[in-house]
Design a protein around this motif. Structure first.
Motif, PDB file in Angstrom:
ATOM      1  N   LEU A  76      48.847  53.393  40.786  1.00  9.83           N
ATOM      2  CA  LEU A  76      48.059  54.088  41.881  1.00  9.83           C
ATOM      3  C   LEU A  76      47.182  53.190  42.695  1.00  9.83           C
ATOM      4  CD1 LEU A  76      46.325  57.606  41.001  1.00  9.83           C
ATOM      5  CD2 LEU A  76      48.304  57.240  42.168  1.00  9.83           C
ATOM      6  N   ARG A  77      47.288  53.332  43.783  1.00 11.97           N
ATOM      7  CA  ARG A  77      46.737  52.088  44.884  1.00 11.97           C
ATOM      8  C   ARG A  77      45.706  53.021  45.698  1.00 11.97           C
ATOM      9  NH1 ARG A  77      48.415  46.607  45.022  1.00 11.97           N
ATOM     10  NH2 ARG A  77      49.489  46.573  43.024  1.00 11.97           N
ATOM     11  N   SER A  78      45.431  54.242  45.239  1.00  9.13           N
ATOM     12  CA  SER A  78      44.185  54.687  45.748  1.00  9.13           C
ATOM     13  C   SER A  78      42.422  54.270  45.348  1.00  9.13           C
ATOM     14  CB  SER A  78      44.246  56.182  45.424  1.00  9.13           C
ATOM     15  OG  SER A  78      44.325  56.422  44.109  1.00  9.13           O
ATOM     16  N   PHE A  79      42.704  53.285  44.542  1.00  5.90           N
ATOM     17  CA  PHE A  79      41.148  52.711  44.407  1.00  5.90           C
ATOM     18  C   PHE A  79      41.095  51.016  44.328  1.00  5.90           C
ATOM     19  CE2 PHE A  79      43.554  52.977  40.316  1.00  5.90           C
ATOM     20  CZ  PHE A  79      43.189  51.746  39.539  1.00  5.90           C
ATOM     21  N   GLU A  80      40.097  50.619  44.541  1.00  6.27           N
ATOM     22  CA  GLU A  80      39.642  49.196  44.372  1.00  6.27           C
ATOM     23  C   GLU A  80      38.905  48.965  43.195  1.00  6.27           C
ATOM     24  OE1 GLU A  80      39.025  48.683  49.159  1.00  6.27           O
ATOM     25  OE2 GLU A  80      37.098  49.222  48.057  1.00  6.27           O
ATOM     26  N   ILE A  81      38.839  47.598  42.864  1.00  4.19           N
ATOM     27  CA  ILE A  81      38.403  47.360  41.752  1.00  4.19           C
ATOM     28  C   ILE A  81      37.248  46.324  41.684  1.00  4.19           C
ATOM     29  CG2 ILE A  81      38.743  46.377  39.180  1.00  4.19           C
ATOM     30  CD1 ILE A  81      41.627  47.182  39.724  1.00  4.19           C
ATOM     31  N   TYR A  82      35.900  46.515  41.271  1.00  7.00           N
ATOM     32  CA  TYR A  82      34.963  45.774  41.205  1.00  7.00           C
ATOM     33  C   TYR A  82      34.263  45.313  40.103  1.00  7.00           C
ATOM     34  CZ  TYR A  82      35.009  46.207  46.307  1.00  7.00           C
ATOM     35  OH  TYR A  82      35.519  46.410  47.890  1.00  7.00           O
ATOM     36  N   VAL A  83      33.809  44.290  39.608  1.00  7.27           N
ATOM     37  CA  VAL A  83      33.091  43.875  38.564  1.00  7.27           C
ATOM     38  C   VAL A  83      31.687  43.604  38.839  1.00  7.27           C
ATOM     39  CG1 VAL A  83      32.735  42.291  36.739  1.00  7.27           C
ATOM     40  CG2 VAL A  83      35.181  43.456  37.019  1.00  7.27           C
ATOM     41  N   HIS A  84      30.662  44.369  38.575  1.00 10.88           N
ATOM     42  CA  HIS A  84      29.469  43.928  38.746  1.00 10.88           C
ATOM     43  C   HIS A  84      28.904  43.362  37.380  1.00 10.88           C
ATOM     44  CE1 HIS A  84      24.954  45.348  37.839  1.00 10.88           C
ATOM     45  NE2 HIS A  84      24.857  44.759  39.051  1.00 10.88           N
ATOM     46  N   THR A  85      28.388  42.090  37.387  1.00 10.00           N
ATOM     47  CA  THR A  85      27.819  41.447  36.085  1.00 10.00           C
ATOM     48  C   THR A  85      26.441  41.376  35.820  1.00 10.00           C
ATOM     49  OG1 THR A  85      27.039  39.326  37.364  1.00 10.00           O
ATOM     50  CG2 THR A  85      29.517  39.565  36.990  1.00 10.00           C
ATOM     51  N   ILE A  86      26.145  41.186  34.666  1.00 14.27           N
ATOM     52  CA  ILE A  86      24.946  41.257  34.001  1.00 14.27           C
ATOM     53  C   ILE A  86      23.666  40.431  34.918  1.00 14.27           C
ATOM     54  CG2 ILE A  86      25.011  39.529  32.210  1.00 14.27           C
ATOM     55  CD1 ILE A  86      23.635  41.718  30.556  1.00 14.27           C
ATOM     56  N   LYS A  87      24.232  39.455  35.701  1.00 15.77           N
ATOM     57  CA  LYS A  87      23.317  38.727  36.602  1.00 15.77           C
ATOM     58  C   LYS A  87      23.474  39.328  37.878  1.00 15.77           C
ATOM     59  CE  LYS A  87      22.113  35.340  33.892  1.00 15.77           C
ATOM     60  NZ  LYS A  87      22.678  33.927  33.850  1.00 15.77           N
ATOM     61  N   ASP A  88      24.146  40.377  38.047  1.00 18.21           N
ATOM     62  CA  ASP A  88      23.968  41.125  39.310  1.00 18.21           C
ATOM     63  C   ASP A  88      24.868  40.665  40.358  1.00 18.21           C
ATOM     64  OD1 ASP A  88      22.720  43.417  39.704  1.00 18.21           O
ATOM     65  OD2 ASP A  88      20.740  42.767  40.302  1.00 18.21           O
ATOM     66  N   GLU A  89      25.780  39.942  39.962  1.00 16.16           N
ATOM     67  CA  GLU A  89      26.978  39.402  40.955  1.00 16.16           C
ATOM     68  C   GLU A  89      27.930  40.273  41.112  1.00 16.16           C
ATOM     69  OE1 GLU A  89      27.053  34.757  39.824  1.00 16.16           O
ATOM     70  OE2 GLU A  89      27.134  36.221  38.438  1.00 16.16           O
ATOM     71  N   ILE A  90      28.734  40.514  42.395  1.00 12.28           N
ATOM     72  CA  ILE A  90      29.567  41.506  42.562  1.00 12.28           C
ATOM     73  C   ILE A  90      30.931  40.720  42.716  1.00 12.28           C
ATOM     74  CG2 ILE A  90      30.724  43.211  44.072  1.00 12.28           C
ATOM     75  CD1 ILE A  90      28.034  44.219  43.000  1.00 12.28           C
ATOM     76  N   ILE A  91      32.117  41.136  41.642  1.00 14.10           N
ATOM     77  CA  ILE A  91      33.320  40.398  41.986  1.00 14.10           C
ATOM     78  C   ILE A  91      34.499  41.380  42.470  1.00 14.10           C
ATOM     79  CG2 ILE A  91      35.003  38.692  40.799  1.00 14.10           C
ATOM     80  CD1 ILE A  91      32.851  38.214  38.817  1.00 14.10           C
ATOM     81  N   ARG A  92      35.042  41.121  43.471  1.00 10.24           N
ATOM     82  CA  ARG A  92      36.334  42.057  43.751  1.00 10.24           C
ATOM     83  C   ARG A  92      37.666  41.413  43.288  1.00 10.24           C
ATOM     84  NH1 ARG A  92      40.110  42.669  47.547  1.00 10.24           N
ATOM     85  NH2 ARG A  92      39.590  40.422  48.242  1.00 10.24           N
ATOM     86  N   PHE A  93      38.187  42.346  42.522  1.00  7.11           N
ATOM     87  CA  PHE A  93      39.457  41.988  42.211  1.00  7.11           C
ATOM     88  C   PHE A  93      40.721  42.926  42.996  1.00  7.11           C
ATOM     89  CE2 PHE A  93      39.127  39.709  38.142  1.00  7.11           C
ATOM     90  CZ  PHE A  93      37.730  39.818  38.138  1.00  7.11           C
ATOM     91  N   SER A  94      41.497  41.768  43.791  1.00 11.10           N
ATOM     92  CA  SER A  94      42.487  42.542  44.775  1.00 11.10           C
ATOM     93  C   SER A  94      43.437  43.153  43.732  1.00 11.10           C
ATOM     94  CB  SER A  94      43.069  41.512  45.475  1.00 11.10           C
ATOM     95  OG  SER A  94      44.456  42.052  45.841  1.00 11.10           O
ATOM     96  N   ARG A  95      44.087  44.325  44.359  1.00 16.08           N
ATOM     97  CA  ARG A  95      44.990  44.852  43.345  1.00 16.08           C
ATOM     98  C   ARG A  95      46.434  44.263  43.122  1.00 16.08           C
ATOM     99  NH1 ARG A  95      44.626  50.435  42.504  1.00 16.08           N
ATOM    100  NH2 ARG A  95      46.149  49.916  40.739  1.00 16.08           N
ATOM    101  N   ASP A  96      46.488  43.284  43.902  1.00 18.17           N
ATOM    102  CA  ASP A  96      47.677  42.188  43.731  1.00 18.17           C
ATOM    103  C   ASP A  96      47.409  41.168  43.012  1.00 18.17           C
ATOM    104  OD1 ASP A  96      49.041  43.572  45.763  1.00 18.17           O
ATOM    105  OD2 ASP A  96      47.971  42.514  47.318  1.00 18.17           O
ATOM    106  N   THR A  97      46.324  41.201  42.124  1.00 18.04           N
ATOM    107  CA  THR A  97      45.706  40.071  41.251  1.00 18.04           C
ATOM    108  C   THR A  97      46.922  40.461  40.070  1.00 18.04           C
ATOM    109  OG1 THR A  97      43.651  40.044  42.042  1.00 18.04           O
ATOM    110  CG2 THR A  97      44.011  38.915  39.810  1.00 18.04           C
ATOM    111  N   ARG A  98      47.536  39.123  39.385  1.00 11.38           N
ATOM    112  CA  ARG A  98      48.282  39.071  37.920  1.00 11.38           C
ATOM    113  C   ARG A  98      47.285  38.399  37.225  1.00 11.38           C
ATOM    114  NH1 ARG A  98      53.836  40.266  39.105  1.00 11.38           N
ATOM    115  NH2 ARG A  98      54.221  38.738  37.102  1.00 11.38           N
ATOM    116  N   LEU A  99      46.651  39.185  36.510  1.00 11.07           N
ATOM    117  CA  LEU A  99      45.593  38.732  35.622  1.00 11.07           C
ATOM    118  C   LEU A  99      46.110  37.925  34.498  1.00 11.07           C
ATOM    119  CD1 LEU A  99      42.390  38.684  36.075  1.00 11.07           C
ATOM    120  CD2 LEU A  99      42.443  40.485  34.292  1.00 11.07           C
ATOM    121  N   PRO A 100      45.751  36.931  33.839  1.00 17.38           N
ATOM    122  CA  PRO A 100      46.560  36.453  32.939  1.00 17.38           C
ATOM    123  C   PRO A 100      46.258  37.624  31.398  1.00 17.38           C
ATOM    124  CG  PRO A 100      45.022  34.424  33.501  1.00 17.38           C
ATOM    125  CD  PRO A 100      44.934  35.852  34.467  1.00 17.38           C
TER     126      PRO A 100
END
Ligand SMILES: C[S@@+](CC[C@H](N)C(=O)[O-])C[C@H]1O[C@@H](n2cnc3c(N)ncnc32)[C@H](O)[C@@H]1O
Length: 217
Positions: A76-100
């Motif tokens: 499903l491509r109807s959502f974006e993915i973000y990681v908020h860290t314990i240090k309050d940083e925000i990381i955006r992961f593109s849906r095209d990411t091929r994560l190891p």
């Protein structure tokens, strides 16, 4: 666009204050990196982490890895993915990411990300640390905070555009500051027990896919 946000994730580099602990120094030597360039990992740095504040919520990048693999696998491509860290940083992961899929390779990739601020491939930014605060990421969507202390989840909660927030840590509670930054949120429970982030991500993703797919048909 809906958003899945992994909140207060256990994803950070080794803090300066424990960089000269023998467990960290030997890991840094083995990996041929500076101590402060290593991803903090409870399974390797356990003895060094004893003195850290909020120790129970830190050093578990494996949790983020597992949840991300699950979310990125969704067709499903109807959502974006973000990681908020314990240090309050925000990381955006593109849906095209091929994560190891291999954990050690994921650790190397995250160390690279913290060093460079972004990961690119073929001229496209796939993973990026954003210069924004949590309120901008949750936006004015319906914010659903997954927690054992919430009201029972119902599919109708997914009817409007949503930001679905799941804790990315093993133990402890959300910080008050994070809850304030979510603005008006709805605390939503999948049961009275405390489940793992992976189980909660998989369960809510299934519900989400069911609702959004039925809207399309
Ligand atoms: C291992 S828990 C973190 C520990 C903490 N005691 C808690 O439940 O918030 C990881 C995350 O999964 C989600 N979670 C755990 N149990 C849940 C439940 N019964 N219903 C909804 N979400 C849950 C929460 O977002 C939580 O932050």
């Amino acid at each position: 666009m809906d958003r899945f946000i992994i909140l207060e994730s256990s994803l950070e580099l080794v803090p300066e204050e424990i960089a000269d602990h023998p467990a960290i120094v030997s890991d840094a030597r083995r990996r041929r990196k500076k101590a402060v360039e290593l991803l903090l990992d409870d399974s390797k740095h356990y003895s060094a982490m004893k003195t850290l504040e909020h120790r129970e919520k830190r050093g578990r990048p494996d949790i983020v890895h597992q949840c991300l693999l699950l979310l990125l696998d969704s067709p499903l491509r109807s959502f974006e993915i973000y990681v908020h860290t314990i240090k309050d940083e925000i990381i955006r992961f593109s849906r095209d990411t091929r994560l190891p899929r291999n954990y050690n390779r994921f650790v190397g990739l995250m160390e690279d990300l913290f060093k460079k601020g972004k990961i690119e491939a073929n001229g496209k930014v796939l993973i990026e640390i954003l210069n924004v605060e949590l309120p901008e990421i949750v936006g004015d969507r319906n914010v659903l905070l997954l927690t054992e202390k919430g009201e029972r989840f119902e599919a109708k909660m997914l009817e409007k555009e949503v930001s679905i927030c799941i804790g990315g840590f093993a133990h402890g509670d959300f910080f008050d500051k994070t809850l304030r930054n979510l603005g008006r949120y709805r605390a939503v429970s999948l049961g009275r027990e405390s489940y793992t982030s992976l189980y909660v991500t998989s369960k809510i993703l299934c519900e989400y896919e069911r609702v959004r797919s039925s809207e399309d048909s």
